[in-house]
Write an enzyme that holds these catalytic residues in place. Sequence first.
Site, PDB file in Angstrom:
ATOM      1  N   SER A 123      -6.006   7.455   0.388  1.00 47.03           N
ATOM      2  CA  SER A 123      -5.363   6.293  -0.213  1.00 47.03           C
ATOM      3  C   SER A 123      -5.903   5.986  -1.607  1.00 47.03           C
ATOM      4  CB  SER A 123      -5.505   5.067   0.687  1.00 47.03           C
ATOM      5  OG  SER A 123      -6.858   4.812   0.994  1.00 47.03           O
ATOM      6  N   HIS A 175      -9.090   1.204  -3.119  1.00 44.25           N
ATOM      7  CA  HIS A 175      -7.714   1.135  -3.594  1.00 44.25           C
ATOM      8  C   HIS A 175      -7.648   0.636  -5.039  1.00 44.25           C
ATOM      9  CE1 HIS A 175      -6.117   0.776   0.831  1.00 44.25           C
ATOM     10  NE2 HIS A 175      -6.661   1.951   0.553  1.00 44.25           N
TER      11      HIS A 175
END
Length: 225
Positions: A123, A175
């Site tokens: 991610s 992230h």
Amino acid sequence: MQIINKESKSYVTWVLLAVTIGVFIVESLVGGSQNYQTLLLMGAKTNNLVQAGQWWRLITPIFLHIGIFHIFMNGFTLLYVGQILEPMVGHWRFFVIYMLSGIMGNLASFAFGANNVISAGASTSLFGMFAAFLALGLIYRENRFLRELGKSFLGLIAVNLLMDLTMSGIDIWGHIGGAVGGLLLGYALGLPKISRPKMIFRILAILVAVAISYYMYAKGMIVYG
């Protein structure tokens, strides 16, 4: 302005997906993708081990996943988004964005995340891909397609970060770091065969990315040393 070369295949996307699936299979055979010791053995990130000198744990987590749902969601996103981004920016640019934004995400997790947790997943790189679209939309604002694409992925980043705040077990710093990396790298690399942005701005974006990466690594070493 040529945006997508229809003759270009998403070779790098498929190779990255194949490697990720292959690593997951090995995880499952060795001891299970949700087994703490297996994840450590395969190279998942824990801050204390990075601080101890195992710097490769800033790279290997990109290809590791925890559970079947985790790899399914990240694998699907890689395949879907990669087949849009790679033909636009080219093979080597796509690879650089994917890998380096992933590393910057792991550096952010190292600098600002909790020390007693294990983290893994693509991610960080995926957020870098999202932010690369934002960079292209900013560089080539006169192109409506790229501008709207950038807005869409900016919204996707915002929604996902808001969801991160409400969910447990999510590495939001990874992230954020991945998105920052993708934005800077997307700006530095731009689209092939187009002399924008100017070289001075490309170099500046690279220098900023290097400076932020160094700061995060140094901070992580100080905090957890």
